[in-house]
Motif scaffolding. Structure first.
Motif, PDB file in Angstrom:
ATOM      1  N   PRO A  78       0.805  -1.240   0.000  1.00  0.00           N
ATOM      2  CA  PRO A  78       0.000   0.000   0.000  1.00  0.00           C
ATOM      3  C   PRO A  78       0.829   1.276   0.000  1.00  0.00           C
ATOM      4  CG  PRO A  78      -0.953  -1.600   1.508  1.00  0.00           C
ATOM      5  CD  PRO A  78       0.355  -2.176   1.049  1.00  0.00           C
ATOM      6  N   ASP A  79       2.064   1.230   0.541  1.00  0.00           N
ATOM      7  CA  ASP A  79       2.874   2.448   0.601  1.00  0.00           C
ATOM      8  C   ASP A  79       3.855   2.587  -0.563  1.00  0.00           C
ATOM      9  OD1 ASP A  79       4.494   0.365   1.346  1.00  0.00           O
ATOM     10  OD2 ASP A  79       5.448   1.394   3.027  1.00  0.00           O
ATOM     11  N   ASN A 116      -2.053  -6.283  -6.848  1.00  0.00           N
ATOM     12  CA  ASN A 116      -3.308  -5.677  -6.403  1.00  0.00           C
ATOM     13  C   ASN A 116      -3.253  -5.159  -4.964  1.00  0.00           C
ATOM     14  OD1 ASN A 116      -3.102  -8.376  -5.558  1.00  0.00           O
ATOM     15  ND2 ASN A 116      -5.318  -8.645  -5.423  1.00  0.00           N
ATOM     16  N   ARG A 117      -2.082  -5.189  -4.336  1.00  0.00           N
ATOM     17  CA  ARG A 117      -1.960  -4.641  -2.983  1.00  0.00           C
ATOM     18  C   ARG A 117      -1.582  -3.162  -2.982  1.00  0.00           C
ATOM     19  NH1 ARG A 117      -2.907  -7.332   1.164  1.00  0.00           N
ATOM     20  NH2 ARG A 117      -2.952  -9.598   1.197  1.00  0.00           N
ATOM     21  N   SER A 118      -1.180  -2.625  -4.130  1.00  0.00           N
ATOM     22  CA  SER A 118      -0.830  -1.208  -4.217  1.00  0.00           C
ATOM     23  C   SER A 118      -2.010  -0.396  -4.730  1.00  0.00           C
ATOM     24  CB  SER A 118       0.375  -1.003  -5.133  1.00  0.00           C
ATOM     25  OG  SER A 118       1.557  -1.400  -4.480  1.00  0.00           O
ATOM     26  N   SER A 119      -1.930   0.906  -4.505  1.00  0.00           N
ATOM     27  CA  SER A 119      -3.018   1.804  -4.912  1.00  0.00           C
ATOM     28  C   SER A 119      -3.125   1.864  -6.432  1.00  0.00           C
ATOM     29  CB  SER A 119      -2.743   3.207  -4.370  1.00  0.00           C
ATOM     30  OG  SER A 119      -1.605   3.759  -5.009  1.00  0.00           O
ATOM     31  N   PRO A 120      -4.290   2.237  -6.947  1.00  0.00           N
ATOM     32  CA  PRO A 120      -4.451   2.372  -8.407  1.00  0.00           C
ATOM     33  C   PRO A 120      -3.423   3.310  -9.029  1.00  0.00           C
ATOM     34  CG  PRO A 120      -6.593   2.407  -7.340  1.00  0.00           C
ATOM     35  CD  PRO A 120      -5.570   2.417  -6.242  1.00  0.00           C
ATOM     36  N   ARG A 121      -3.021   4.350  -8.295  1.00  0.00           N
ATOM     37  CA  ARG A 121      -2.030   5.284  -8.834  1.00  0.00           C
ATOM     38  C   ARG A 121      -0.702   4.571  -9.099  1.00  0.00           C
ATOM     39  NH1 ARG A 121       0.884  10.188  -5.709  1.00  0.00           N
ATOM     40  NH2 ARG A 121       1.786  11.240  -7.509  1.00  0.00           N
ATOM     41  N   THR A 122      -0.286   3.714  -8.172  1.00  0.00           N
ATOM     42  CA  THR A 122       0.969   2.980  -8.365  1.00  0.00           C
ATOM     43  C   THR A 122       0.821   1.913  -9.436  1.00  0.00           C
ATOM     44  OG1 THR A 122       1.565   3.384  -6.061  1.00  0.00           O
ATOM     45  CG2 THR A 122       2.733   1.620  -7.193  1.00  0.00           C
ATOM     46  N   GLN A 123      -0.326   1.227  -9.450  1.00  0.00           N
ATOM     47  CA  GLN A 123      -0.571   0.229 -10.496  1.00  0.00           C
ATOM     48  C   GLN A 123      -0.468   0.867 -11.879  1.00  0.00           C
ATOM     49  OE1 GLN A 123      -4.411  -1.507  -9.800  1.00  0.00           O
ATOM     50  NE2 GLN A 123      -3.866  -2.327  -7.791  1.00  0.00           N
ATOM     51  N   THR A 162      -6.823  -4.880  -0.704  1.00  0.00           N
ATOM     52  CA  THR A 162      -6.397  -4.976  -2.101  1.00  0.00           C
ATOM     53  C   THR A 162      -7.189  -3.994  -2.959  1.00  0.00           C
ATOM     54  OG1 THR A 162      -8.003  -6.727  -2.627  1.00  0.00           O
ATOM     55  CG2 THR A 162      -5.819  -7.413  -1.855  1.00  0.00           C
ATOM     56  N   TYR A 163      -6.632  -3.701  -4.134  1.00  0.00           N
ATOM     57  CA  TYR A 163      -7.268  -2.799  -5.098  1.00  0.00           C
ATOM     58  C   TYR A 163      -7.387  -3.551  -6.426  1.00  0.00           C
ATOM     59  CZ  TYR A 163      -5.642   0.674  -1.694  1.00  0.00           C
ATOM     60  OH  TYR A 163      -5.392   1.368  -0.541  1.00  0.00           O
TER      61      TYR A 163
END
Length: 318
Positions: A78-79, A116-123, A162-163
């Motif tokens: 997430p970070d 899918n554990r990171s934010s949509p911005r990072t994805q 998750t995202y």
């Protein structure tokens, strides 16, 4: 024709050698490894979707070793920031200039673990890299190594924290693969073997980046007659008209099925595509791109069911 025959022989031998090399440390999973190799040669990316602990990361690492490609693994959390993926500019007080520090994406095979554990911005930081083989940082574009491939993993069961990947990003993965649990005999061999510890010693390098680049060019010369092209389009276009489907597959899916079928043919030693090449890969390429209507999901219909029904009802060219 001689060029096609030569490329087919090289591709067939490389496939056999890579699978044999991986098989020295990876027990089973030959079918998944073969499809991952298809994506590598066809210029696609892979989403490995399966439960933890069955060897997804080890399999990706083994493939990178066998073809001697640069490999990096990044744990999506997430970070995690987009700049960790793409790179960033860092001020150097000695030179009074900003200097570019490359991110994890600057490699040939990138393992995006638990994407899918990171934010949509990072994805979304991966989108440009996956589509165009480059990243843009503060207005400046940097080319990525060639070949470049993303292999991402995610756990389909766990939803907390998750995202879900948006459709635009799912569409950029050529295949979604599931490795599955090993058989009892395979698991018995696995528990007494440390594959990662044996990786460097036992996996033989059987190909180089130059071979991958050459085969990528050769694959574009594999013949696909108009009847087979029409067969591919008959399948993909029906997903858009099916009453159970909210959103069918994109033209990108048709292109990926086309190039993957060419690669499958070359791996089998042929310089031309037959319908069997299409049928062997259609679920891996189409299923994750289909969005079903709510009532279809409520009735227990899956994307696999829709694609299989379309496959069975579509006339196969001779």
């Amino acid at each position: 024709m001689n060029g096609n025959a030569n490329a087919a022989a090289v591709c067939q031998k490389m496939t056999s050698d890579v699978l044999a090399s991986i098989g020295r440390v990876i027990i089973g999973k030959q079918q998944a490894a073969r499809k991952m190799l298809i994506c590598l040669l066809a210029g696609g990316h892979v989403l490995l979707e399966d439960v933890p602990g069955i060897g997804k990361t080890t399999l990706v690492h083994a493939l990178a070793h066998a073809v001697r490609l640069d490999f990096r693994r990044i744990q999506f959390t997430p970070d995690l920031m987009p700049s960790d993926v793409t790179g960033f500019n860092l001020y150097n007080p000695k030179t009074s200039n900003f200097e570019f520090r490359e991110g994890a994406v600057n490699t040939q095979i990138l393992l995006a673990d638990e994407i899918n554990r990171s934010s949509p911005r990072t994805q979304s930081a991966l989108l440009e890299a996956m589509q165009e083989g480059q990243v843009t940082v503060e207005g400046k574009t940097y080319r990525l190594p060639d070949p470049f491939m993303v292999m991402a993993t995610q756990n389909p069961v766990e939803n907390v924290g998750t995202y879900p990947l948006p459709e635009a990003q799912l569409d950029r993965f050529m295949m979604r693969l599931s490795i599955g649990y090993p058989s009892k005999e395979e698991e018995m061999m696995m528990i007494s073997s440390d594959a990662m510890a044996r990786m460097d010693k036992e996996i033989e390098v059987v190909a180089e980046a130059d071979t991958v680049r050459w085969l990528r060019q050769a694959i574009t010369q594999v013949q696909v007659v108009p009847e087979v092209v029409s067969y591919i389009l008959d399948i993909t276009r029906q997903t858009r008209d099916d009453s159970r489907v909210e959103l069918g597959v994109s033209p990108r899916a048709s292109q990926m099925l086309f190039s993957a079928a060419q690669t499958h043919a070359l791996m089998d030693g042929r310089g031309y595509v037959v319908p069997d090449d299409v049928q062997a890969l259609v679920h891996d390429i189409l299923d994750h791109r289909i969005i079903l209507k709510a009532q279809s999901r409520g009735r227990g219909v899956s994307a696999y069911d829709v694609v299989e029904d379309i496959l069975q009802s579509t006339a196969v060219p001779r």
